[in-house]
Design a protein around this motif. Structure first.
Motif, PDB file in Angstrom:
ATOM      1  N   GLU A   1       1.022  -1.194  -0.100  1.00 10.98           N
ATOM      2  CA  GLU A   1      -0.032   0.105  -0.041  1.00 10.98           C
ATOM      3  C   GLU A   1       0.853   1.381   0.062  1.00 10.98           C
ATOM      4  OE1 GLU A   1      -2.818  -0.186   3.304  1.00 10.98           O
ATOM      5  OE2 GLU A   1      -3.867  -1.929   2.595  1.00 10.98           O
ATOM      6  N   GLN A   2       2.086   1.243   0.845  1.00 14.66           N
ATOM      7  CA  GLN A   2       2.991   2.374   0.858  1.00 14.66           C
ATOM      8  C   GLN A   2       3.192   2.567  -0.751  1.00 14.66           C
ATOM      9  OE1 GLN A   2       2.411   3.780   3.789  1.00 14.66           O
ATOM     10  NE2 GLN A   2       4.696   3.885   3.969  1.00 14.66           N
ATOM     11  N   LEU A   3       3.779   1.580  -1.417  1.00 16.80           N
ATOM     12  CA  LEU A   3       4.157   1.628  -2.698  1.00 16.80           C
ATOM     13  C   LEU A   3       3.071   2.293  -3.781  1.00 16.80           C
ATOM     14  CD1 LEU A   3       6.517  -1.186  -3.297  1.00 16.80           C
ATOM     15  CD2 LEU A   3       7.124   1.205  -3.121  1.00 16.80           C
TER      16      LEU A   3
ATOM     17  N   ILE B   1      13.569   3.119   0.047  1.00 20.47           N
ATOM     18  CA  ILE B   1      13.606   3.467   1.550  1.00 20.47           C
ATOM     19  C   ILE B   1      12.607   4.752   1.813  1.00 20.47           C
ATOM     20  CG2 ILE B   1      15.029   4.628   3.433  1.00 20.47           C
ATOM     21  CD1 ILE B   1      17.504   3.052   2.426  1.00 20.47           C
ATOM     22  N   ARG B   2      12.863   5.522   0.882  1.00 23.90           N
ATOM     23  CA  ARG B   2      11.866   6.954   1.126  1.00 23.90           C
ATOM     24  C   ARG B   2      10.315   6.249   0.882  1.00 23.90           C
ATOM     25  NH1 ARG B   2      14.537   9.905  -2.434  1.00 23.90           N
ATOM     26  NH2 ARG B   2      16.447  10.331  -1.315  1.00 23.90           N
ATOM     27  N   ALA B   3      10.241   5.662  -0.338  1.00 26.85           N
ATOM     28  CA  ALA B   3       8.722   5.236  -0.831  1.00 26.85           C
ATOM     29  C   ALA B   3       8.041   4.306   0.457  1.00 26.85           C
ATOM     30  CB  ALA B   3       9.035   4.425  -1.929  1.00 26.85           C
ATOM     31  N   LEU B   4       9.037   3.473   1.164  1.00 24.52           N
ATOM     32  CA  LEU B   4       8.214   2.534   2.106  1.00 24.52           C
ATOM     33  C   LEU B   4       8.473   3.200   3.318  1.00 24.52           C
ATOM     34  CD1 LEU B   4      10.006  -1.021   0.995  1.00 24.52           C
ATOM     35  CD2 LEU B   4       7.621  -0.244   0.618  1.00 24.52           C
TER      36      LEU B   4
ATOM     37  N   LEU C   1      13.539   2.845  -8.123  1.00 28.22           N
ATOM     38  CA  LEU C   1      14.355   1.966  -8.568  1.00 28.22           C
ATOM     39  C   LEU C   1      15.916   1.828  -7.848  1.00 28.22           C
ATOM     40  CD1 LEU C   1      14.197   2.433 -12.389  1.00 28.22           C
ATOM     41  CD2 LEU C   1      12.988   0.726 -11.010  1.00 28.22           C
ATOM     42  N   THR C   2      16.119   2.870  -7.056  1.00 24.28           N
ATOM     43  CA  THR C   2      17.400   2.749  -6.213  1.00 24.28           C
ATOM     44  C   THR C   2      16.984   2.471  -4.839  1.00 24.28           C
ATOM     45  OG1 THR C   2      17.229   5.204  -5.760  1.00 24.28           O
ATOM     46  CG2 THR C   2      18.360   4.437  -7.675  1.00 24.28           C
TER      47      THR C   2
END
Length: 70
Positions: free
Chosen positions: A45-47, A65-68, A59-60
């Motif tokens: 859901e975070q993604l 880390i920021r997305a999750l 992709l990095t």
């Protein structure tokens, strides 16, 4: 020197692929939630939230880390 002209460069339309990935992540979240796996479902859901806010697919490692939110 060659008389051959340069070929035309065409970019690939990736918007269709992004929608497939978004739909797949959303479906994975729902399936995990239905199976009783709340924690992994939360990260999917975070993604989906990250991508629906207009940001590109992470992709990095730093972007992931920021997305999750880890």
């Amino acid at each position: 020197m060659s008389n051959q002209r340069k070929g035309k460069y065409q970019t690939k339309d990736t918007s269709h692929n992004d929608m497939k990935i978004f739909k797949s992540l959303k479906l994975a979240s729902q399936v995990l939630k239905d199976a009783g796996h709340e924690d992994p479902s939360f990260y999917f859901e975070q993604l989906t939230d990250y991508m629906s806010s207009g940001k590109p697919l992470p992709l990095t490692e730093q972007d992931m880390i920021r997305a999750l939110g880890v």
